[in-house]
Write an enzyme that holds these catalytic residues in place. Structure first.
Site, PDB file in Angstrom:
ATOM      1  N   ASP A  82       0.849  -1.277   0.114  1.00 24.27           N
ATOM      2  CA  ASP A  82       0.139   0.001   0.008  1.00 24.27           C
ATOM      3  C   ASP A  82       0.752   1.335   0.135  1.00 24.27           C
ATOM      4  OD1 ASP A  82      -2.300   1.752   0.285  1.00 24.27           O
ATOM      5  OD2 ASP A  82      -2.376   1.531   2.473  1.00 24.27           O
ATOM      6  N   GLY A 178      -7.495   8.271   6.422  1.00 20.96           N
ATOM      7  CA  GLY A 178      -7.600   8.090   7.970  1.00 20.96           C
ATOM      8  C   GLY A 178      -9.191   8.233   8.213  1.00 20.96           C
ATOM      9  N   ASN A 226      -9.849   0.590   0.440  1.00 19.50           N
ATOM     10  CA  ASN A 226      -8.944   0.483   1.461  1.00 19.50           C
ATOM     11  C   ASN A 226      -9.512   0.767   3.050  1.00 19.50           C
ATOM     12  OD1 ASN A 226      -7.288  -0.049  -0.614  1.00 19.50           O
ATOM     13  ND2 ASN A 226      -5.708   1.295   0.124  1.00 19.50           N
TER      14      ASN A 226
END
Length: 278
Positions: A82, A178, A226
């Site tokens: 990633d 995030g 993700n």
């Protein structure tokens, strides 16, 4: 089942109309929790790690940890790098037998992003799936944020994907790295990007997006989403709650097993959000 190429996960998901979760691991508890959920739900999946999270273990340990746990699993799973921010990170992950790679040169000017990403394509060869990024996704990934965030320009998508030869394209369409509970996908922009793209799309920042939006992504050419912050929060919260309940707690294995269960619950919930028909 041995680890499969990212190509296999993409093909399984597109054939079944599914979206693959891409779940970031850091340690054994996270890995166990992810795979426990994947076995339960049966959706092909990416397990991934960013260079910022191999400081303790290195890529080889991550490979060994994931591959050993998958030995008795029948669901196709790829091990993905990633946000490989450099070709050195790509080289290190390939040397450790990762089966899927992301090159992220999205903060560079378009020509340089294209050149770096095309080099990563050559390094991966035909058997390893490559994800590239066009447009710079905002927010923080492991406390690392881009200097400038920018949305993906649909007018650049076709030429970029063709020049790079990528198998997946990560896009910036309102998603934020995030845990960003106010993030929202711009579906009008996503539709224009999808129309211009010859390859499936990837959405980063899945932890902060609402269930209603996650459940629509398959209709817009998205094959991979993700999720990282939700998993990390589940583990930290699990350990924190154990300490708060008993500051003298000394059974690390019991607390670790509770963390595995908490992570597994989060992963299963996210997979089902991405695939409402399950």
């Amino acid at each position: 089942m041995p680890l499969v190429s990212g190509h296999d996960v993409i093909q399984h998901c597109t054939a079944r109309g599914l979206v693959a979760g891409a779940f970031n691991t850091t340690n054994i508890e996270t890995t166990m929790g992810i795979i426990d959920a994947v076995e339960k739900v049966g959706v092909p999946t990416f397990i991934q790690v960013a260079p910022t999270n191999v400081k303790l273990s290195g890529y080889e340990y991550v490979y060994d940890m994931v591959a050993r746990r998958l030995a008795d699993t029948t669901v196709p799973v790829a091990l993905h790098l990633d946000h490989g921010k450099s070709l050195a990170a790509v080289e290190a992950a390939l040397a450790a037998d990762f089966t899927s790679i992301m090159i992220d040169a999205s903060e560079e000017p378009l020509a340089e992003n294209t050149a770096i990403s095309a080099t990563a394509r050559r390094m991966c060869g035909a058997s390893i799936a490559l994800e590239a990024e066009l447009g710079s996704i905002g927010g923080k990934e492991d406390d690392v944020a881009p200097e400038f965030a920018s949305t993906t320009d649909p007018a650049q998508v076709s030429d970029f994907a063709a020049a790079v030869g990528c198998d997946m394209l990560a896009v910036s369409v309102g998603n934020v790295h995030g845990y960003a509970p106010n993030a929202r996908i711009d579906f009008d922009l996503l539709e224009r990007v999808r129309a211009a793209s010859s390859v499936p799309l990837v959405i980063h920042g899945g932890s902060g997006l609402p269930e209603e939006q996650l459940g629509r992504l398959a209709d817009f050419g998205v094959v991979k989403v993700n999720v990282a912050s939700d998993l990390r929060n589940a583990m930290i919260r699990s350990f924190g709650e154990a300490y708060a309940a008993n500051p003298n707690e000394n059974s690390l294995i019991r607390v670790s097993l509770d963390a595995v269960a908490a992570i597994s619950e989060v992963v299963e919930r996210r997979i089902r959000m991405l695939n409402p028909s399950l």
